[in-house]
Design an enzyme around this catalytic site. Sequence first.
Site, mmCIF file in Angstrom:
data_model
loop_
_atom_site.group_PDB
_atom_site.id
_atom_site.type_symbol
_atom_site.label_atom_id
_atom_site.label_comp_id
_atom_site.label_asym_id
_atom_site.label_seq_id
_atom_site.Cartn_x
_atom_site.Cartn_y
_atom_site.Cartn_z
ATOM 1 N N GLU A 43 0.888 -1.505 -0.105
ATOM 2 C CA GLU A 43 0.065 0.168 0.303
ATOM 3 C C GLU A 43 0.342 1.156 0.048
ATOM 4 O OE1 GLU A 43 -2.954 0.316 3.628
ATOM 5 O OE2 GLU A 43 -3.648 2.570 2.675
ATOM 6 N N ASP A 75 -1.131 -4.601 2.921
ATOM 7 C CA ASP A 75 -1.389 -3.752 3.957
ATOM 8 C C ASP A 75 -0.954 -3.902 5.424
ATOM 9 O OD1 ASP A 75 -2.462 -1.764 5.001
ATOM 10 O OD2 ASP A 75 -4.603 -2.012 3.747
ATOM 11 N N THR A 122 -5.726 2.517 9.015
ATOM 12 C CA THR A 122 -4.411 2.784 9.726
ATOM 13 C C THR A 122 -5.619 4.168 10.874
ATOM 14 O OG1 THR A 122 -3.332 2.242 8.324
ATOM 15 C CG2 THR A 122 -3.106 5.048 9.341
ATOM 16 N N ASP A 127 -6.495 -4.646 0.559
ATOM 17 C CA ASP A 127 -7.398 -4.435 1.470
ATOM 18 C C ASP A 127 -7.643 -5.848 1.137
ATOM 19 O OD1 ASP A 127 -7.327 -1.552 2.191
ATOM 20 O OD2 ASP A 127 -8.342 -1.236 0.604
HETATM 21 C C1 LIP Z 1 -9.097 1.228 4.574
HETATM 22 C C2 LIP Z 1 -9.639 0.078 4.841
HETATM 23 C C3 LIP Z 1 -10.900 0.030 4.812
HETATM 24 C C4 LIP Z 1 -11.803 1.220 4.013
HETATM 25 C C5 LIP Z 1 -11.075 1.885 3.328
HETATM 26 C C6 LIP Z 1 -8.955 2.158 4.155
HETATM 27 P P1 LIP Z 1 -6.070 1.527 5.477
HETATM 28 O O1 LIP Z 1 -7.265 0.704 4.755
HETATM 29 O O2 LIP Z 1 -9.404 -1.036 5.222
HETATM 30 O O3 LIP Z 1 -12.130 -0.580 5.663
HETATM 31 O O4 LIP Z 1 -12.640 1.657 4.300
HETATM 32 O O5 LIP Z 1 -11.428 2.745 2.688
HETATM 33 O O6 LIP Z 1 -8.967 1.940 2.628
HETATM 34 O O7 LIP Z 1 -5.975 2.959 4.722
HETATM 35 O O8 LIP Z 1 -6.343 1.168 6.551
HETATM 36 O O9 LIP Z 1 -5.257 0.808 4.823
#
Ligand code: LIP
Length: 283
Positions: free
Chosen positions: A75, A96, A101, A228
């Site tokens: 990512e 990821d 995050t 993701d």
């Molecule tokens: C997040 C996801 C979350 C989604 C966000 C985002 P990150 O990933 O897992 O569920 O709704 O759009 O992509 O940025 O925390 O790796």
Amino acid sequence: MTEEQSEVTLEEYLHTALKIARQAGNVAKEASLLDKQVETKTSTADLVTETDKRVEELVISQLRHHYPTHRFIGEECAADGGKYPELTDHPTWIIDPIDGTTNFVHGYPFSAVSIGLAIDKTPVVGVVYNFVMDQMFAARKGGGATMNGTPIHVSKCTEPTKAMILVDTGSTKKERLLQSKFDVTYKLAKEPNPVESFRCIGSAAVAMCSVACGIADGYYENDLHCWDIAGGDIIVREAGGVTMFPTGDPLDVMRRGVLCAGTQELAAKLVAFTKQLEFPNTI
Ligand code: LIP
């Protein structure tokens, strides 16, 4: 079947991924107790911390050490590189470092290291480690899915009226995407056949594992990336569930959404609505 896809080889990949995910999760867990340097990426809600970057470097360098001929999509490297990564048929680890995050920043306990291995563009190994709750989800093609070593299975729910469904507002602020998600969710939430309940947990990887272990019955999203969902995809399928693109097409991790459910019947009833979702233009 190629040697790369033999049970012995996949088991070995899984074993390596498990070790690295635990090590990475321990680093993230330790960092979760300290102050965090937070930056934004594509929107005010798309966050990255120095821990995301550090954990991604750790995971990729360890995997590269074991599998120097494999490819890697992470990512944070993707965010830095500017160009959207390409997935080929070659064995590719999709990472990821911290999925969830924003949860990590706020201390909301659904954050995970997600590692998926795709061969011929399809995930065949997946590990999702919720390092806050110490829950290690894992699967490899043909080997079933586990949490902390114990086999897990999806729920048998076939009716939206009895289903707990996960969805997320996500990090996008684009009106077209948000509007379609709220429209679809509104239609699914109201009479005549409303979904029993909706929940938002803020991590696609943990959401998919929640479906895999049967504490949720389904999940959909329309603004995701391959990192993701790659790890969670094989975990859901090996736990007996189904994954697809929200239009009902077969899942392609490079398209920007997912729908998963414990049963084909429930998935089909959700798709009747989620096929109206809008998606980002980027592939
Ligand atoms: C997040 C996801 C979350 C989604 C966000 C985002 P990150 O990933 O897992 O569920 O709704 O759009 O992509 O940025 O925390 O790796």
